[in-house]
Design a protein around this motif. Structure first.
Motif, short mmCIF file in Angstrom:
data_model
loop_
_atom_site.label_atom_id
_atom_site.label_comp_id
_atom_site.label_asym_id
_atom_site.label_seq_id
_atom_site.Cartn_x
_atom_site.Cartn_y
_atom_site.Cartn_z
N UNK A 118 -4.39 -5.93 -4.85
CA UNK A 118 -4.39 -5.04 -3.79
C UNK A 118 -5.67 -5.83 -3.36
N UNK A 119 -6.49 -5.89 -4.48
CA UNK A 119 -7.88 -6.85 -3.47
C UNK A 119 -7.36 -8.47 -2.74
N UNK A 120 -5.94 -8.82 -3.10
CA UNK A 120 -5.58 -10.04 -2.85
C UNK A 120 -4.59 -9.89 -1.48
N UNK A 121 -3.59 -8.65 -1.69
CA UNK A 121 -3.68 -8.04 -0.08
C UNK A 121 -4.45 -7.70 0.84
N UNK A 122 -5.49 -7.16 0.31
CA UNK A 122 -6.17 -6.87 1.20
C UNK A 122 -6.73 -7.75 1.83
N UNK A 123 -7.46 -9.01 0.73
CA UNK A 123 -8.33 -10.02 1.74
C UNK A 123 -7.25 -10.66 2.45
#
Length: 250
Positions: A70-75
């Motif tokens: 999810x962090x990768x998606x948001x970034x």
């Protein structure tokens, strides 16, 4: 770590929305220090992504693959470059130093054993550049609240939220406190009218008491410079809700 509790990263973000004062505090710390930033237990990047948007080179270390995804998606959604590393904060070696290292939102309290806490803090010490700061926040244990952890399931006020797929989600929690090891053992129940207990997840967090924390830091080669009781910088007192600590290498 209570892996099941973090298995649905988007649900986690809906459970704990906001947090702007904490984000603002850590952004200000990064601006003050300059240079490279490392967050341990970075979760879905709620604090690190805004710091990266300010132009700081950022690295996030996280044990949960779901939270990292999810962090990768948001970034990526914000077209930001952040180095995301799956790793265990108890023992890590990234091969370089940082100007700011931080552990936010009680993430340190997933480490229950003193040996694990010291191993984490010593790893932090090894990753501090000259003049760097290490910042952490953990709750300030409330003895009355700990004593009231009687194992009874209760609806947790203020934690109900809207889910776009499920509708209104109610959160019930049953907790007990093991004073011998300073660990609160909770079971979190997530329910809707149509799906009672669609997720039941354990969450166990250690308490670190105010006199204990400076000793742990000292044993790891760190020195406590300042301790605040809230995000505005109010001095820490016994009735403060959090222990917000700014440290440096000893």
């Amino acid at each position: 770590m209570s892996e099941q509790f973090y298995s649905d990263a988007r649900l986690y973000d809906r459970l704990f929305p906001g947090g702007e004062p904490a984000v603002d505090f850590y952004r200000a710390q990064a601006d003050r220090q300059g240079g490279r930033v490392l967050e341990l237990g970075c979760g879905t990047g709620r604090k690190l992504i805004p710091i990266a948007s300010d132009g700081h080179p950022c690295t996030g270390l996280e044990l949960s693959p779901d939270m990292l995804t999810e962090a990768r998606r948001k970034a990526g959604e914000s077209a930001l470059t952040v180095e995301w590393v799956r790793g265990d904060m108890r023992d890590f070696d990234l091969g370089r130093t940082f100007d700011l290292v931080f552990i936010a939102a009680n993430s340190l309290l997933h480490l229950h054993e003193a040996a694990d806490l010291l191993s984490c803090l010593r790893s932090v010490r090894a990753h501090l550049a000259p003049g760097a700061r290490f910042v952490l926040d953990v709750f300030n244990p409330d003895l009355r609240m700990l004593a009231g952890a009687d194992g009874v399931r209760r609806t947790r006020d203020g934690l109900s939220f809207e889910d776009p797929d499920r509708g209104t989600v109610r959160v019930d929690v049953a907790e007990t406190y093991d004073a011998a090891v300073q660990v609160t053992r909770g079971t979190w129940h997530f329910s809707t009218e149509l799906e009672p207990d669609f997720l039941v997840a354990p969450l166990e967090l250690r308490s670190i008491f105010p006199q204990e924390l400076p000793l742990l830091l000292s044993l790891a080669g760190l020195r406590l410079l300042e301790r605040f009781g809230d995000w505005s910088g109010r001095p820490f007192t016994g009735d403060a809700g959090i222990q917000l600590c700014v440290c440096e290498a000893d």
